[in-house]
Design a protein around this motif. Structure first.
Motif, PDB file in Angstrom:
ATOM      1  N   LEU A 187      74.935  79.035 130.476  1.00  0.00           N
ATOM      2  CA  LEU A 187      75.397  79.762 131.654  1.00  0.00           C
ATOM      3  C   LEU A 187      74.908  79.104 132.944  1.00  0.00           C
ATOM      4  CD1 LEU A 187      74.873  83.433 130.404  1.00  0.00           C
ATOM      5  CD2 LEU A 187      77.054  82.215 130.686  1.00  0.00           C
ATOM      6  N   ILE A 188      73.686  78.586 132.920  1.00  0.00           N
ATOM      7  CA  ILE A 188      73.164  77.857 134.079  1.00  0.00           C
ATOM      8  C   ILE A 188      74.020  76.617 134.336  1.00  0.00           C
ATOM      9  CG2 ILE A 188      71.217  76.466 134.888  1.00  0.00           C
ATOM     10  CD1 ILE A 188      69.369  78.479 133.431  1.00  0.00           C
ATOM     11  N   ALA A 189      74.397  75.909 133.264  1.00  0.00           N
ATOM     12  CA  ALA A 189      75.236  74.719 133.408  1.00  0.00           C
ATOM     13  C   ALA A 189      76.602  75.073 133.983  1.00  0.00           C
ATOM     14  CB  ALA A 189      75.396  74.025 132.057  1.00  0.00           C
ATOM     15  N   GLU A 190      77.223  76.103 133.444  1.00  0.00           N
ATOM     16  CA  GLU A 190      78.539  76.506 133.935  1.00  0.00           C
ATOM     17  C   GLU A 190      78.478  76.861 135.422  1.00  0.00           C
ATOM     18  OE1 GLU A 190      82.431  77.713 134.516  1.00  0.00           O
ATOM     19  OE2 GLU A 190      81.585  76.472 132.919  1.00  0.00           O
ATOM     20  N   GLU A 191      77.462  77.599 135.810  1.00  0.00           N
ATOM     21  CA  GLU A 191      77.346  78.007 137.209  1.00  0.00           C
ATOM     22  C   GLU A 191      77.168  76.798 138.127  1.00  0.00           C
ATOM     23  OE1 GLU A 191      74.695  81.093 139.961  1.00  0.00           O
ATOM     24  OE2 GLU A 191      73.932  80.445 138.019  1.00  0.00           O
ATOM     25  N   ALA A 192      76.263  75.893 137.748  1.00  0.00           N
ATOM     26  CA  ALA A 192      75.985  74.738 138.597  1.00  0.00           C
ATOM     27  C   ALA A 192      77.169  73.785 138.673  1.00  0.00           C
ATOM     28  CB  ALA A 192      74.751  74.000 138.075  1.00  0.00           C
ATOM     29  N   LEU A 193      77.788  73.520 137.536  1.00  0.00           N
ATOM     30  CA  LEU A 193      78.901  72.578 137.513  1.00  0.00           C
ATOM     31  C   LEU A 193      80.127  73.143 138.214  1.00  0.00           C
ATOM     32  CD1 LEU A 193      78.327  71.280 133.894  1.00  0.00           C
ATOM     33  CD2 LEU A 193      78.161  69.902 135.973  1.00  0.00           C
ATOM     34  N   ALA A 194      80.407  74.417 138.005  1.00  0.00           N
ATOM     35  CA  ALA A 194      81.548  75.036 138.684  1.00  0.00           C
ATOM     36  C   ALA A 194      81.340  75.023 140.194  1.00  0.00           C
ATOM     37  CB  ALA A 194      81.750  76.459 138.181  1.00  0.00           C
ATOM     38  N   ALA A 195      80.125  75.299 140.638  1.00  0.00           N
ATOM     39  CA  ALA A 195      79.835  75.296 142.076  1.00  0.00           C
ATOM     40  C   ALA A 195      80.028  73.911 142.683  1.00  0.00           C
ATOM     41  CB  ALA A 195      78.410  75.795 142.313  1.00  0.00           C
ATOM     42  N   ALA A 196      79.851  72.864 141.854  1.00  0.00           N
ATOM     43  CA  ALA A 196      80.004  71.489 142.332  1.00  0.00           C
ATOM     44  C   ALA A 196      81.429  70.971 142.181  1.00  0.00           C
ATOM     45  CB  ALA A 196      79.042  70.580 141.574  1.00  0.00           C
ATOM     46  N   GLY A 197      82.352  71.824 141.730  1.00  0.00           N
ATOM     47  CA  GLY A 197      83.747  71.427 141.622  1.00  0.00           C
ATOM     48  C   GLY A 197      84.175  70.915 140.268  1.00  0.00           C
ATOM     49  N   PHE A 198      83.304  71.043 139.261  1.00  0.00           N
ATOM     50  CA  PHE A 198      83.670  70.638 137.900  1.00  0.00           C
ATOM     51  C   PHE A 198      84.290  71.823 137.165  1.00  0.00           C
ATOM     52  CE2 PHE A 198      80.587  67.535 139.122  1.00  0.00           C
ATOM     53  CZ  PHE A 198      80.842  66.394 138.381  1.00  0.00           C
ATOM     54  N   SER A 199      85.266  71.528 136.317  1.00  0.00           N
ATOM     55  CA  SER A 199      85.908  72.561 135.499  1.00  0.00           C
ATOM     56  C   SER A 199      85.731  72.216 134.022  1.00  0.00           C
ATOM     57  CB  SER A 199      87.402  72.655 135.813  1.00  0.00           C
ATOM     58  OG  SER A 199      87.610  72.992 137.171  1.00  0.00           O
ATOM     59  N   TRP A 200      85.430  73.235 133.227  1.00  0.00           N
ATOM     60  CA  TRP A 200      85.333  72.992 131.785  1.00  0.00           C
ATOM     61  C   TRP A 200      86.728  72.771 131.220  1.00  0.00           C
ATOM     62  CZ3 TRP A 200      86.824  75.683 127.229  1.00  0.00           C
ATOM     63  CH2 TRP A 200      87.587  76.832 127.454  1.00  0.00           C
ATOM     64  N   TYR A 201      86.828  71.850 130.269  1.00  0.00           N
ATOM     65  CA  TYR A 201      88.102  71.685 129.564  1.00  0.00           C
ATOM     66  C   TYR A 201      87.887  71.668 128.052  1.00  0.00           C
ATOM     67  CZ  TYR A 201      86.964  66.714 128.905  1.00  0.00           C
ATOM     68  OH  TYR A 201      86.363  65.524 128.548  1.00  0.00           O
ATOM     69  N   GLU A 202      86.630  71.569 127.638  1.00  0.00           N
ATOM     70  CA  GLU A 202      86.199  71.717 126.253  1.00  0.00           C
ATOM     71  C   GLU A 202      84.831  72.352 126.333  1.00  0.00           C
ATOM     72  OE1 GLU A 202      84.288  70.908 122.434  1.00  0.00           O
ATOM     73  OE2 GLU A 202      83.616  70.196 124.381  1.00  0.00           O
ATOM     74  N   VAL A 203      84.430  73.078 125.320  1.00  0.00           N
ATOM     75  CA  VAL A 203      83.239  73.920 125.416  1.00  0.00           C
ATOM     76  C   VAL A 203      82.031  73.180 125.990  1.00  0.00           C
ATOM     77  CG1 VAL A 203      81.542  75.171 124.026  1.00  0.00           C
ATOM     78  CG2 VAL A 203      83.978  75.546 123.633  1.00  0.00           C
ATOM     79  N   SER A 204      81.856  71.911 125.654  1.00  0.00           N
ATOM     80  CA  SER A 204      80.674  71.177 126.110  1.00  0.00           C
ATOM     81  C   SER A 204      80.983  70.113 127.160  1.00  0.00           C
ATOM     82  CB  SER A 204      79.987  70.504 124.912  1.00  0.00           C
ATOM     83  OG  SER A 204      79.550  71.459 123.972  1.00  0.00           O
ATOM     84  N   LEU A 238      89.512  73.008 116.322  1.00  0.00           N
ATOM     85  CA  LEU A 238      89.388  72.069 117.430  1.00  0.00           C
ATOM     86  C   LEU A 238      90.070  72.568 118.699  1.00  0.00           C
ATOM     87  CD1 LEU A 238      89.977  68.768 115.439  1.00  0.00           C
ATOM     88  CD2 LEU A 238      87.803  69.650 116.298  1.00  0.00           C
ATOM     89  N   GLU A 239      91.280  73.071 118.571  1.00  0.00           N
ATOM     90  CA  GLU A 239      92.030  73.451 119.765  1.00  0.00           C
ATOM     91  C   GLU A 239      91.461  74.681 120.449  1.00  0.00           C
ATOM     92  OE1 GLU A 239      96.237  73.630 118.959  1.00  0.00           O
ATOM     93  OE2 GLU A 239      96.194  71.719 117.878  1.00  0.00           O
ATOM     94  N   LEU A 240      90.824  75.563 119.691  1.00  0.00           N
ATOM     95  CA  LEU A 240      90.245  76.752 120.313  1.00  0.00           C
ATOM     96  C   LEU A 240      89.128  76.379 121.270  1.00  0.00           C
ATOM     97  CD1 LEU A 240      90.445  79.859 120.360  1.00  0.00           C
ATOM     98  CD2 LEU A 240      88.607  79.897 118.681  1.00  0.00           C
ATOM     99  N   ARG A 241      88.502  75.228 121.090  1.00  0.00           N
ATOM    100  CA  ARG A 241      87.427  74.786 121.977  1.00  0.00           C
ATOM    101  C   ARG A 241      87.939  74.279 123.322  1.00  0.00           C
ATOM    102  NH1 ARG A 241      82.468  74.176 119.662  1.00  0.00           N
ATOM    103  NH2 ARG A 241      81.893  72.624 121.220  1.00  0.00           N
ATOM    104  N   LEU A 242      89.240  74.091 123.437  1.00  0.00           N
ATOM    105  CA  LEU A 242      89.830  73.559 124.660  1.00  0.00           C
ATOM    106  C   LEU A 242      90.237  74.665 125.621  1.00  0.00           C
ATOM    107  CD1 LEU A 242      92.149  70.857 123.069  1.00  0.00           C
ATOM    108  CD2 LEU A 242      89.886  70.512 124.092  1.00  0.00           C
ATOM    109  N   ASP A 243      90.324  74.324 126.908  1.00  0.00           N
ATOM    110  CA  ASP A 243      90.716  75.326 127.895  1.00  0.00           C
ATOM    111  C   ASP A 243      92.161  75.762 127.711  1.00  0.00           C
ATOM    112  OD1 ASP A 243      91.874  72.943 128.760  1.00  0.00           O
ATOM    113  OD2 ASP A 243      91.453  73.296 130.885  1.00  0.00           O
ATOM    114  N   SER A 244      92.961  74.944 127.009  1.00  0.00           N
ATOM    115  CA  SER A 244      94.349  75.318 126.723  1.00  0.00           C
ATOM    116  C   SER A 244      94.450  76.238 125.514  1.00  0.00           C
ATOM    117  CB  SER A 244      95.196  74.066 126.496  1.00  0.00           C
ATOM    118  OG  SER A 244      94.601  73.237 125.520  1.00  0.00           O
ATOM    119  N   GLY A 245      93.395  76.301 124.695  1.00  0.00           N
ATOM    120  CA  GLY A 245      93.364  77.186 123.542  1.00  0.00           C
ATOM    121  C   GLY A 245      94.254  76.730 122.403  1.00  0.00           C
ATOM    122  N   CYS A 246      94.381  77.583 121.409  1.00  0.00           N
ATOM    123  CA  CYS A 246      95.253  77.281 120.274  1.00  0.00           C
ATOM    124  C   CYS A 246      96.393  78.297 120.228  1.00  0.00           C
ATOM    125  CB  CYS A 246      94.478  77.277 118.954  1.00  0.00           C
ATOM    126  SG  CYS A 246      93.987  78.901 118.339  1.00  0.00           S
ATOM    127  N   ALA A 247      97.519  77.851 119.720  1.00  0.00           N
ATOM    128  CA  ALA A 247      98.695  78.709 119.642  1.00  0.00           C
ATOM    129  C   ALA A 247      98.462  79.842 118.645  1.00  0.00           C
ATOM    130  CB  ALA A 247      99.920  77.902 119.237  1.00  0.00           C
TER     131      ALA A 247
END
Length: 408
Positions: free
Chosen positions: A256-273, A349-358
């Motif tokens: 959660l600390i990583a998500e907060e810091a990276l999002a504040a810096a303009g980074f977006s998650w596209y895979e869980v890690s 694999l696809e569920l880990r992506l921001d696009s998700g799985c069908a």
């Protein structure tokens, strides 16, 4: 040492694949990538269980100096096995180990072999991993001139005491300098790898590492929770009580600390890690893995997948070299995935992506589980209504559990 290779069915000595793996559209209708494994490290990090070897571990029959020439022969074998189909390579990724323990000319020669045998697609992504202490400006310039487009540095932490526990050799500040040197060499895409949850690391240590990574100016950051693998020096230290085991709640807090810091810096998650500063900064090679593309893994212990057939090479560099020298496939064993295997892997694999799985991939029990997960805030309700299971932030923290429910 890394674990034992999995069992599987025998592979023909010439490496030939089942006819269905080479049929349309399995082969030409699916993107092709190359992974090139360089199994050498100057020292073994205490947490590492990868298929890598220091000089003292190699023994006879394997030479770092001749490794590139040996691996090039496997690239040529790949061309024979895959036939004459037009298969321009979309991405090439050099991993390890420490690929940059080889001379830059060797990495460029390996890339040249892929280009000569298959061709590179327009705008192909070419990445190498690197330890910060293993490169300098001249080395980076040679890679860039040789066609590499992306580089990934193993930073892990900005705190010296954390690096010491991980047995990392570089000093704090060196990874940040590497980013600057890579930019000066002409690399547009630069990643920094971080690890959280190291014994002895505090929340403030982790925040400092994130701040240092973001401040260095990469366009991609990977952040992985430390896994204490059996058989490693770190596992032995934990077992002896020298170091504490970090619990799951701490890992969740650090994420959660990583998500907060990276999002504040303009980074977006596209895979869980993984987070990127823009769509162009995403690792296209890893996205091909996660979306079921074809890839050929070159080198000892490397895994490959083509058309629903997966195989893995013999582990030790000497055994690998002997197979190649004899004109044989270095594959140890393989498995042919059936339709159900491939369905499950797509969900995993696809569920880990921001696009998700069908949602169409899910069976009735899995669809019911998805509805429950949305009600619990683990999946995005709007996306689910549109036919895709997409993890929320809360769901990312519990991704493995969500996946287990959905594959039923």
């Amino acid at each position: 040492m890394p674990g034992v290779l999995p069992d599987g069915e025998p592979v023909p000595t010439d490496g030939s694949l089942p006819p269905q793996a080479l049929a349309e559209p399995e082969l030409t209708g699916t993107p092709l990538a190359f992974y090139i494994h360089v199994p050498y490290c100057a020292t073994r990090c205490g947490y590492c269980d990868f298929n890598t070897y220091t000089a003292s571990e190699l023994g006879g029959g394997a030479s770092q100096a001749t490794y590139a020439a040996t691996a090039i022969e496997e690239v040529r074998l790949a061309r024979k096995v895959l036939g004459g189909a037009d298969l321009p390579v979309q991405t090439v990724f050099f991993g390890g180990g420490t690929p940059t323990m080889l001379p830059a000319a060797d990495l460029v020669a390996l890339l040249g072999a892929v280009r000569d045998e298959f061709g590179l697609a327009a705008g192909a992504e070419v990445t190498t991993e690197a330890n910060p202490e293993s490169v300098d400006p001249a080395y980076l310039a040679r890679l860039r001139e040789g066609g590499f487009t992306r580089i990934s540095f193993g930073m892990q932490s900005a705190r010296e005491h954390v690096l010491k526990i991980l047995d990392r050799r570089h000093t704090p500040g060196r990874p940040e300098a590497c980013v600057r040197e890579a930019r000066e060499a002409g690399f547009e895409h630069v990643n920094l790898d971080l690890i959280y949850g190291t014994p002895g690391e505090s929340d403030d240590d982790w925040r400092a590492s994130l701040d240092a990574a973001i401040g260095a100016g990469p366009d991609h950051v990977s952040a992985y929770s430390l896994i204490v693998e059996d058989g490693t020096r770190l596992a032995a230290r934990v077992k002896r009580g020298e170091l504490p085991m970090i619990d799951d709640d701490v890992h969740a807090d650090r994420y959660l600390i990583a998500e907060e810091a990276l999002a504040a810096a303009g980074f977006s998650w596209y895979e869980v890690s993984n987070w990127a500063a823009s769509p162009a900064g995403r690792s296209r090679h890893n996205l091909l893995y996660w979306t079921g593309a074809n890839w050929w893994g070159v080198g000892p212990g490397a895994h490959s997948h083509v058309g629903g057939t997966r195989w893995w090479n013999v582990k030790h560099p000497s055994a690998y070299s002997q197979r190649i020298a004899a004109g044989q496939s270095p594959a140890h064993a393989r498995e042919v995935l059936d339709a159900e295997d491939r369905r499950v892997e797509r969900i995993l694999l696809e569920l880990r992506l921001d696009s998700g799985c069908a949602v169409s991939l899910l069976r009735p029990a899995g669809r019911k589980a998805a509805i429950r997960a949305a009600g619990e805030g683990l999946l995005d309700a709007r996306s689910l209504a549109e036919g895709f299971a997409v993890l929320t932030l809360k769901g990312r923290l519990l991704a493995d559990a969500v996946v287990r429910d959905l594959v039923d």
